[in-house]
Design a protein around this motif. Sequence first.
Motif, short mmCIF file in Angstrom:
data_model
loop_
_atom_site.label_atom_id
_atom_site.label_comp_id
_atom_site.label_asym_id
_atom_site.label_seq_id
_atom_site.Cartn_x
_atom_site.Cartn_y
_atom_site.Cartn_z
N ARG A 152 37.43 36.52 48.55
CA ARG A 152 38.70 36.47 47.83
C ARG A 152 39.67 37.48 48.46
O ARG A 152 39.29 38.61 48.75
CB ARG A 152 38.47 36.79 46.35
N VAL A 153 40.92 37.02 48.67
CA VAL A 153 41.89 37.86 49.38
C VAL A 153 42.79 38.59 48.40
O VAL A 153 43.30 38.00 47.44
CB VAL A 153 42.76 36.96 50.31
N TYR A 154 42.99 39.88 48.63
CA TYR A 154 43.93 40.69 47.85
C TYR A 154 44.95 41.30 48.79
O TYR A 154 44.70 41.44 50.01
CB TYR A 154 43.21 41.84 47.13
N SER A 155 46.09 41.68 48.22
CA SER A 155 47.09 42.40 49.01
C SER A 155 47.76 43.35 48.02
O SER A 155 48.13 42.92 46.92
CB SER A 155 48.09 41.39 49.56
N TYR A 156 47.87 44.63 48.39
CA TYR A 156 48.42 45.58 47.41
C TYR A 156 49.88 45.28 47.09
O TYR A 156 50.36 45.60 46.02
CB TYR A 156 48.20 47.02 47.86
N SER A 157 50.59 44.60 48.02
CA SER A 157 51.99 44.31 47.73
C SER A 157 52.18 42.93 47.09
O SER A 157 53.24 42.64 46.54
CB SER A 157 52.82 44.39 49.01
N TYR A 158 51.15 42.06 47.16
CA TYR A 158 51.36 40.69 46.69
C TYR A 158 50.39 40.29 45.57
O TYR A 158 50.82 39.87 44.49
CB TYR A 158 51.24 39.74 47.89
N GLN A 159 49.08 40.43 45.83
CA GLN A 159 48.09 40.07 44.81
C GLN A 159 47.13 41.24 44.67
O GLN A 159 45.99 41.18 45.18
CB GLN A 159 47.29 38.84 45.25
#
Length: 231
Positions: A152-159
């Motif tokens: 699962r992909v996370y992004s601190y600025s997006y998700q």
Amino acid sequence: MISSIRALGSKIPLAKNVRHATYLILGKPGGGKGTISKKILASHEGFVHISTGDILREEVNKGSEIGLKAKGIMESGGLLPDDLMVDLVSTSISSLPSPPKHLLLDGFPRTMPQAVALDAVVPVEHVISLDIPNSVIVERTSDRWLSPSTNRVYSYSYQPPKVHGKCDDTGEDLIQRDDDKPESVLKRLETYDEMTKPLNDYYSEKGILQGFDGETSDVIFKKVTKWLDGH
Ligand code: AP5
Ligand code: MG
């Protein structure tokens, strides 16, 4: 050349394993293929998503023979051999528990020989081509974090995850991809221009390529949804 391509194609027993349509999602590294694919799966029934990058990362994590071969190539931003990738996709499709209504291939094909191999056995009906500026890509990939077991992909600025550094689903520590280092990303963008970008012309000439541009996956996904619901 032709016979070796036929030989590659003959290994993919796809046609009988897909009941309806085969979709490809094409685009630069970090261009949102995985993100848009997950959104399609969440909003439209009948899709099965196969991401060759996700499969290879699993093999690397397991330390399998393929994983050991893939690790260095992936970290340096190069591509694995076509015959190995054709075998890998073939095995993934033939091991699906039941034939999907729609197949969504992400990261395959990535070279002309892979595209020709695929054509030899299954018609590709629709190609979703994502176009994101390079400047956005380098920024995004450095901000991308993954769950080690589910990808699962996370992004601190997006998700962002609910708890900093932890997967929402499994609680595991999030990790970064080795090939998301800036020098690797630049090499992957070069490899894309040289090996994968020509596929856009190939599918465009067949009249099956649909291009979507924008700087964010949310904007792009609205356009993809409108198109998916309208054809
Ligand atoms: P692969 O995993 O396919 O890598 P890639 O094509 O480089 O693409 P990515 O997975 O990095 O990006 P993506 O387009 O899925 O973007 P994402 O949704 O994550 O392949 C890895 C390697 O495996 C290759 O380099 C090669 O070595 C090998 N390989 C694989 N297939 C092969 C083949 N067929 N032949 C030979 N070798 C092969 O999004 C990116 C980031 O953007 C994320 O952080 C996301 O959260 C963020 N983001 C998304 N939307 C937004 C938004 N709206 N705003 C802000 N951030 C956003
Ligand atoms: Mg991906």
